[in-house]
Design a protein around this motif. Structure first.
Motif, PDB file in Angstrom:
ATOM      1  N   HIS A  43       0.814  -1.217   0.000  1.00 23.82           N
ATOM      2  CA  HIS A  43       0.000   0.000   0.000  1.00 23.82           C
ATOM      3  C   HIS A  43       0.848   1.268   0.000  1.00 23.82           C
ATOM      4  O   HIS A  43       0.754   2.122   0.894  1.00 23.82           O
ATOM      5  CB  HIS A  43      -0.960   0.019   1.188  1.00 23.82           C
ATOM      6  N   THR A  45       1.363   4.776  -0.714  1.00 22.76           N
ATOM      7  CA  THR A  45       0.410   5.854  -0.953  1.00 22.76           C
ATOM      8  C   THR A  45       1.136   7.149  -1.316  1.00 22.76           C
ATOM      9  O   THR A  45       2.359   7.248  -1.215  1.00 22.76           O
ATOM     10  CB  THR A  45      -0.451   6.112   0.296  1.00 22.76           C
ATOM     11  N   ASP A  85      -2.049  -4.877  -4.359  1.00 19.82           N
ATOM     12  CA  ASP A  85      -2.107  -3.667  -3.536  1.00 19.82           C
ATOM     13  C   ASP A  85      -0.712  -3.166  -3.164  1.00 19.82           C
ATOM     14  O   ASP A  85      -0.464  -2.721  -2.040  1.00 19.82           O
ATOM     15  CB  ASP A  85      -2.934  -3.895  -2.263  1.00 19.82           C
ATOM     16  N   ASP A  88      -1.362   2.128  -3.765  1.00 19.17           N
ATOM     17  CA  ASP A  88      -2.730   2.403  -3.318  1.00 19.17           C
ATOM     18  C   ASP A  88      -3.223   3.676  -3.992  1.00 19.17           C
ATOM     19  O   ASP A  88      -2.809   4.779  -3.643  1.00 19.17           O
ATOM     20  CB  ASP A  88      -2.756   2.547  -1.796  1.00 19.17           C
ATOM     21  N   ILE A  90      -6.442   4.496  -4.014  1.00 21.90           N
ATOM     22  CA  ILE A  90      -7.698   4.874  -3.379  1.00 21.90           C
ATOM     23  C   ILE A  90      -7.471   5.826  -2.211  1.00 21.90           C
ATOM     24  O   ILE A  90      -8.147   6.848  -2.065  1.00 21.90           O
ATOM     25  CB  ILE A  90      -8.451   3.618  -2.892  1.00 21.90           C
ATOM     26  N   ARG A  91      -6.494   5.498  -1.360  1.00 24.52           N
ATOM     27  CA  ARG A  91      -6.266   6.269  -0.136  1.00 24.52           C
ATOM     28  C   ARG A  91      -5.489   7.542  -0.461  1.00 24.52           C
ATOM     29  O   ARG A  91      -4.283   7.624  -0.283  1.00 24.52           O
ATOM     30  CB  ARG A  91      -5.486   5.426   0.864  1.00 24.52           C
ATOM     31  N   HIS A 159      -6.814  -2.093  -4.678  1.00 22.35           N
ATOM     32  CA  HIS A 159      -6.524  -0.671  -4.487  1.00 22.35           C
ATOM     33  C   HIS A 159      -5.650  -0.107  -5.601  1.00 22.35           C
ATOM     34  O   HIS A 159      -5.275   1.061  -5.544  1.00 22.35           O
ATOM     35  CB  HIS A 159      -5.848  -0.436  -3.129  1.00 22.35           C
ATOM     36  N   ASN A 235     -15.276  -5.862  -1.904  1.00 22.75           N
ATOM     37  CA  ASN A 235     -14.238  -5.372  -2.807  1.00 22.75           C
ATOM     38  C   ASN A 235     -14.195  -6.108  -4.136  1.00 22.75           C
ATOM     39  O   ASN A 235     -13.172  -6.135  -4.814  1.00 22.75           O
ATOM     40  CB  ASN A 235     -12.880  -5.441  -2.105  1.00 22.75           C
ATOM     41  N   ASP A 274     -14.581   0.769  -2.352  1.00 20.67           N
ATOM     42  CA  ASP A 274     -13.989   2.020  -2.837  1.00 20.67           C
ATOM     43  C   ASP A 274     -14.730   3.225  -2.272  1.00 20.67           C
ATOM     44  O   ASP A 274     -14.130   4.246  -1.936  1.00 20.67           O
ATOM     45  CB  ASP A 274     -14.048   2.078  -4.368  1.00 20.67           C
TER      46      ASP A 274
END
Length: 530
Positions: A43, A45, A85, A88, A90-91, A159, A235, A274
């Protein structure tokens, strides 16, 4: 370095006894010593709603451990699997800042702008060291330990699927993040990935960046892995039956032949998860931090808690955490302005989420009815004043937490017997280890699978810090870093009845906690010095 080399494949087909999967590596008997390393859910980010990824020091230690094992076992070939993932998309606060969300793909230009902005910030700013080490890994292993071949496989998560919607962003990820020229990806690899997704010619154009594989299998390692979102109804998208197309939901289980007919829509389309991750939590963090900055609120503890809300799983735990903090602040008589900003913004974000058509389109009819009733209840409580809507939210989240604690966290045997590596129709591949990520909960189970040699299910957890509930009350930040190593070695023992090769695997968990992580709860962001 290739995404997927030395692959033998067959056209996907199914008969009464066997089924075949595209992209399964089946190495020859004359292969040398091989090492497989697998991790999941890093993840990475863009850091806009908190930065909780591992330090450069941690990654350097991990890469050093791979190098040492290559030296100790005289490894000729390495398979490094990053099981979904890894990045990421999404975040991020960029969605809220630009006023567009991951499910609004029809707004092509705006969607593309945000996706490209996020991936560039991940690769060029926040995680330069990680990607540099990843690109340097094949050369380093070759020079320092004599490894002849390094294959790096990055499977698709839930993600990172937004990358697949934009060729510019996906090509950038290949070339700048992984150091792979899109034009250099071989036609055989393109055809294999195309067949995996249902159309052999899907990625035939050499200027087109192919999708990341949905799964990875290697008969030499007796190993099969996929990210695991295919088991999560939050998901993955349920697809209704149409006249000329089949339907699918998580209750149908592993059905790649159906997914191919659907263009893998269950895992490429936006989903309910999401809307929760980007629509509620990331938007909430972004809006609260912006308003706190506007009133010059410099509460280091509060800022630290907001930065780490993204670590909580499931998402409701993050909301419980911030409401617990505002309750403590109110009891201590401090931060009245900050409390109002947090609670008002949380209410606004939840009502906005409950007002989107997509929220209801991406969930079940029953849940949709409950959410609509919940929205009406919150609006009514808000109209009464006295903060009753926040009290109701806090109690509801507490009830969810108690209910989840009563549920079993391990995977049932009946579920494991439906995992692809253990299905009778794939028995001819002789897989013994099935790996997954996605849940962020590291697990290891030894299921009894009829007709199969001893089998193992591994969940890789997540390579990020996690916020854990302490017994009775309180929270603590802790890192659980899990990696799976599989050895496929030439057996040099002499004597009768000796197998030609030896197979071994081990899981390495690095569990970390200490003053540095605990201090984040009180003093905000600090950096370790070595």
């Amino acid at each position: 370095m290739g995404i997927w080399n030395t692959i033998k494949h067959s056209v996907s087909k199914e008969d009464n006894e066997r089924a075949f999967l595209d992209g399964i590596t089946q190495p020859g008997e004359e292969r040398g010593n091989r090492l497989c390393v697998c991790v999941s859910d890093i993840h990475l980010t863009d850091g806009t709603v908190g930065f909780q990824n591992l330090s450069q020091h941690a990654w350097q230690l991990f890469y050093n451990s791979i190098l040492e094992r290559c030296k100790n076992y005289y490894i000729d070939e390495v398979l490094f699997v990053l099981d979904g993932d890894i990045i990421d998309m999404i975040r991020s606060s960029r969605w809220a800042e630009k006023g567009i969300y991951p499910w609004e793909r029809e707004r092509t230009a705006e969607f593309s702008e945000v996706v490209n902005l996020i991936i560039r910030e991940i690769v060029e700013q926040q995680h330069v060291a990680f990607f540099n080490m990843l690109k340097a890994l094949p050369g380093r292993l070759s020079e320092e330990s004599g490894v002849k071949q390094v294959n790096i496989v990055i499977t698709l998560g839930n993600h990172d699927k937004e990358l697949l919607c934009d060729q510019q962003a996906l090509s950038y990820f290949y070339e700048q993040g992984l150091g792979i020229k899109v034009a250099d990806i071989s036609q055989s690899e393109r055809q294999m990935l195309g067949r995996m997704y249902g159309d052999e010619n899907m990625f035939a154009n050499p200027t087109v960046a192919p999708y990341m594989p949905f799964y990875c299998g290697d008969t030499g390692f007796r190993f099969f892995t996929t990210h695991g979102q295919w088991r999560d109804k939050e998901n993955s998208r349920s697809i209704p039956v149409e006249t000329d197309k089949p339907g699918w939901s998580t209750s149908n289980g592993w059905q790649p032949h159906v997914w191919q007919k659907l263009g893998y829509a269950p895992f490429l389309l936006p989903c309910f998860g999401d809307s929760v991750a980007a629509g509620v939590l990331s938007t909430f963090i972004y809006k609260v931090k912006k308003q706190l900055a506007d009133i010059d609120c410099n509460d280091l503890r509060l800022n630290s808690i907001l930065d780490e809300l993204d670590l909580y799983r499931p998402t409701y735990a993050a909301l419980t955490r911030i409401l617990k903090e505002t309750s403590d602040m109110r009891s201590d008589g401090r931060g009245a302005g900050a409390i109002k900003i947090i609670e008002d913004t949380l209410y606004e974000c939840i009502i906005e989420w409950l007002s989107w058509d997509f929220t209801y389109q991406s969930t079940s009819s029953f849940r949709g009815v409950c959410l609509r009733l919940g929205k009406k209840l919150l609006i009514w409580l808000k109209s009464l004043g006295y903060g009753l809507e926040i009290t109701a939210l806090a109690k509801l989240l507490k009830m969810i937490e108690i209910t989840n604690k009563l549920c079993e966290t391990s995977v049932k045997l009946s579920q494991m017997r439906r995992f692809p590596a253990f299905l009778a129709k794939y028995r001819h591949y002789q897989f013994q280890v099935y790996g997954e990520g996605h849940t962020h909960i590291p697990l290891q189970e030894q299921p009894d699978i009829p007709g199969l040699r001893p089998a193992t299910y591994i969940n890789f957890g997540t390579w990020r810090d996690q916020i854990l509930l302490r017994k009775n009350r309180g929270y603590r930040r802790q890192g659980v870093l899990r990696s799976l190593y599989i050895l496929d070695l030439v057996n040099r023992c002499e004597g009768e009845n000796q197998p030609t090769r030896t197979f071994d695997y081990f899981v390495e968990d690095v569990v970390s906690w200490g003053d540095f992580k605990d201090a984040l709860n009180e003093s905000g962001k600090i950096q370790m010095k070595f």
